[in-house]
Design an enzyme around this catalytic site. Structure first.
Site, PDB file in Angstrom:
ATOM      1  N   TYR A  63       0.911  -1.145   0.114  1.00 29.60           N
ATOM      2  CA  TYR A  63       0.116   0.224  -0.036  1.00 29.60           C
ATOM      3  C   TYR A  63       0.955   1.331  -0.148  1.00 29.60           C
ATOM      4  O   TYR A  63       0.349   2.207  -0.805  1.00 29.60           O
ATOM      5  CB  TYR A  63      -0.834   0.077   1.283  1.00 29.60           C
ATOM      6  CG  TYR A  63      -2.213  -0.891   0.943  1.00 29.60           C
ATOM      7  CD1 TYR A  63      -2.129  -2.157   1.092  1.00 29.60           C
ATOM      8  CD2 TYR A  63      -3.339  -0.185   0.285  1.00 29.60           C
ATOM      9  CE1 TYR A  63      -3.041  -3.021   1.128  1.00 29.60           C
ATOM     10  CE2 TYR A  63      -4.289  -1.375  -0.272  1.00 29.60           C
ATOM     11  CZ  TYR A  63      -4.291  -2.767   0.149  1.00 29.60           C
ATOM     12  OH  TYR A  63      -5.445  -3.365   0.013  1.00 29.60           O
ATOM     13  N   GLN A  97     -14.691   4.239  -6.579  1.00 30.43           N
ATOM     14  CA  GLN A  97     -14.118   2.959  -6.022  1.00 30.43           C
ATOM     15  C   GLN A  97     -12.676   3.251  -5.752  1.00 30.43           C
ATOM     16  O   GLN A  97     -12.064   2.618  -5.049  1.00 30.43           O
ATOM     17  CB  GLN A  97     -14.537   1.720  -6.783  1.00 30.43           C
ATOM     18  CG  GLN A  97     -15.940   1.385  -7.207  1.00 30.43           C
ATOM     19  CD  GLN A  97     -15.887   0.581  -8.267  1.00 30.43           C
ATOM     20  OE1 GLN A  97     -15.912  -0.930  -8.062  1.00 30.43           O
ATOM     21  NE2 GLN A  97     -15.831   1.081  -9.683  1.00 30.43           N
ATOM     22  N   VAL A  99      -9.046   4.605  -4.359  1.00 33.50           N
ATOM     23  CA  VAL A  99      -8.405   4.876  -3.131  1.00 33.50           C
ATOM     24  C   VAL A  99      -7.391   6.036  -3.174  1.00 33.50           C
ATOM     25  O   VAL A  99      -6.886   6.489  -2.115  1.00 33.50           O
ATOM     26  CB  VAL A  99      -7.889   3.630  -2.411  1.00 33.50           C
ATOM     27  CG1 VAL A  99      -9.130   2.713  -1.933  1.00 33.50           C
ATOM     28  CG2 VAL A  99      -6.842   2.921  -3.173  1.00 33.50           C
ATOM     29  N   HIS A 115     -14.446   2.674  -1.088  1.00 35.73           N
ATOM     30  CA  HIS A 115     -13.645   1.657  -0.664  1.00 35.73           C
ATOM     31  C   HIS A 115     -12.419   2.354   0.082  1.00 35.73           C
ATOM     32  O   HIS A 115     -11.292   1.880   0.314  1.00 35.73           O
ATOM     33  CB  HIS A 115     -12.829   1.116  -1.898  1.00 35.73           C
ATOM     34  CG  HIS A 115     -14.035   0.050  -2.293  1.00 35.73           C
ATOM     35  ND1 HIS A 115     -14.076  -0.256  -3.839  1.00 35.73           N
ATOM     36  CD2 HIS A 115     -15.181  -0.380  -2.124  1.00 35.73           C
ATOM     37  CE1 HIS A 115     -15.210  -1.063  -3.913  1.00 35.73           C
ATOM     38  NE2 HIS A 115     -15.870  -1.146  -3.175  1.00 35.73           N
ATOM     39  N   CYS A 123      -5.345   2.673  13.233  1.00 33.81           N
ATOM     40  CA  CYS A 123      -4.808   1.442  13.898  1.00 33.81           C
ATOM     41  C   CYS A 123      -5.577   0.249  13.731  1.00 33.81           C
ATOM     42  O   CYS A 123      -6.941   0.308  13.796  1.00 33.81           O
ATOM     43  CB  CYS A 123      -4.938   2.164  15.400  1.00 33.81           C
ATOM     44  SG  CYS A 123      -4.226   0.646  16.520  1.00 33.81           S
ATOM     45  N   CYS A 126      -7.125  -0.364  17.534  1.00 37.39           N
ATOM     46  CA  CYS A 126      -8.306   0.477  18.044  1.00 37.39           C
ATOM     47  C   CYS A 126      -8.711   1.285  17.125  1.00 37.39           C
ATOM     48  O   CYS A 126      -9.733   2.119  17.609  1.00 37.39           O
ATOM     49  CB  CYS A 126      -7.369   0.985  19.276  1.00 37.39           C
ATOM     50  SG  CYS A 126      -6.233   2.627  18.622  1.00 37.39           S
ATOM     51  N   GLN A 216     -12.782  -1.152 -22.813  1.00 36.85           N
ATOM     52  CA  GLN A 216     -13.659  -2.323 -23.481  1.00 36.85           C
ATOM     53  C   GLN A 216     -15.011  -2.032 -23.616  1.00 36.85           C
ATOM     54  O   GLN A 216     -15.510  -1.307 -22.692  1.00 36.85           O
ATOM     55  CB  GLN A 216     -13.381  -3.590 -22.421  1.00 36.85           C
ATOM     56  CG  GLN A 216     -11.909  -3.730 -21.828  1.00 36.85           C
ATOM     57  CD  GLN A 216     -11.021  -4.192 -22.932  1.00 36.85           C
ATOM     58  OE1 GLN A 216     -11.358  -4.788 -23.735  1.00 36.85           O
ATOM     59  NE2 GLN A 216      -9.760  -3.982 -22.708  1.00 36.85           N
ATOM     60  N   ALA A 232     -10.960   7.141 -20.932  1.00 40.55           N
ATOM     61  CA  ALA A 232     -11.769   8.136 -20.254  1.00 40.55           C
ATOM     62  C   ALA A 232     -11.106   9.722 -20.462  1.00 40.55           C
ATOM     63  O   ALA A 232     -11.821  10.427 -20.657  1.00 40.55           O
ATOM     64  CB  ALA A 232     -11.700   7.821 -18.950  1.00 40.55           C
TER      65      ALA A 232
END
Ligand code: BV8
Ligand code: ZN
Length: 246
Positions: A63, A97, A99, A115, A123, A126, A216, A232
């Site tokens: 990530y 969708q 991130v 998402h 965390c 917590c 597509q 796009a």
């Protein structure tokens, strides 16, 4: 009726985006996001809480490498055309969708992230938000996640993993908008992941016009559903220019 007129005449336009809208900014789409060290992993296996439990450094490193890719990227003409649309139609609801924060950086005032986001880790133990040190050091391998000041738990990415519930408010607002809109643009999504992939269907069944923009062809099952094939970053600015000539 020419498709640009559906956008021009829309009272409430929903724009629903997937990774394809960020592709021309150089952000790999989800299934292409596994390069280098991670290429032997299946994203749907790595984007899970149990993969993180099993190997936090591997997942956190993946990530972080994606977050740094986003930091170096710029919004592309598709992001900018969507931000401009918000100033031209009476009501626009942007649902993503993705991130990344390229919609925000292109000037879209409100973005519904179904998402989550790469930029808001929290965390794992917590749930406290965890601030990230600004860094530009490229990450090409496992990296130990930072620790929580409150409980010393590990930071996890602020995204929704497979098997995790979507943020309640986000999905409810998105479904509401899909039911109420008169036109929905579905841009750069393969429409595989649930329940996000239901959104264009909900709009279609509520009687809205749905226009898919994708590299597509997208299978259309009703006469108020249309498929535009192309990038796009090229198609969307052209459509908006026809709908709202500068
Ligand atoms: C849930 C964040 C329940 C993380 C993502 C069967 C088996 C197992 C599970 C399931 C199952 N059926 C349903 C499920 C549930 C599962 C699911 O849908 N699985 C799929 C694989 C079948 N869903 C979930 O687990 C969801 N949660 O159901 O919880 C629950 C309920 C209550 C309580 C507890 C639990 C959570 C799903 C969220 C997963 N997280 N992202 C991260 O990013 O790492 S999903 C991730 O993949 C993306 O966000 C995106 O939504 C999705 C697809 O990504 P991509 O393929 O990259 O992008 P996209 O699909 O948009 O494809 C790119 C498209 O762009 C292509 O079509 C391409 O042609 C086009 N394109 C490319 N370039 C361009 C372009 N188009 C235009 N221009 C271009 N230039
Ligand atoms: Zn904590």
């Amino acid at each position: 009726m020419p498709l640009f007129e559906l956008i021009r005449d829309a009272k409430h336009l929903v724009v629903f985006t997937g990774a394809g809208v960020s592709a021309e900014s150089g952000i790999a789409t989800f299934r292409d996001a596994l390069t280098g060290l991670w290429e032997r992993y299946d994203p749907a296996q790595l984007a899970t809480a149990e993969a993180f439990r099993r190997d936090p450094a591997l997942v956190w490193g993946w990530y972080e490498s994606r977050r740094l890719q986003v930091l170096k990227a710029q919004p592309n003409p598709a992001h900018r055309a969507i931000a401009a649309l918000a100033r031209q139609v009476p009501e626009l609801t942007l649902i993503t969708q993705n991130v990344d924060d390229l919609h925000e950086r292109a000037g879209s005032p409100e973005v519904i992230h179904l998402h989550g986001s790469l930029h808001h880790p929290r965390c794992f133990a917590c749930n406290r938000p965890i601030a990230l040190e600004p860094t530009s050091v490229a990450v090409n391998g496992p990296q130990e996640p930072p620790r929580c000041q409150g409980c010393n738990g590990r930071a996890r990415p602020g995204v929704v993993w497979f098997g995790e519930a979507l943020p309640e408010r986000a999905i409810r607002t998105a479904m509401d908008a899909a039911k109420r809109c008169d036109c929905l643009l579905s841009i750069g999504t393969s429409g595989v992941v649930m329940p996000a992939a239901l959104i264009p269907q909900v709009a279609l069944e509520a009687g809205a016009n749905v226009i898919h923009i994708n590299m597509q062809p997208v299978e259309c099952r009703a006469d108020n559903e249309h498929s535009l094939i192309g990038a796009a970053g090229k198609l969307l600015p052209a459509l908006c220019q026809q709908a709202f000539p500068a």
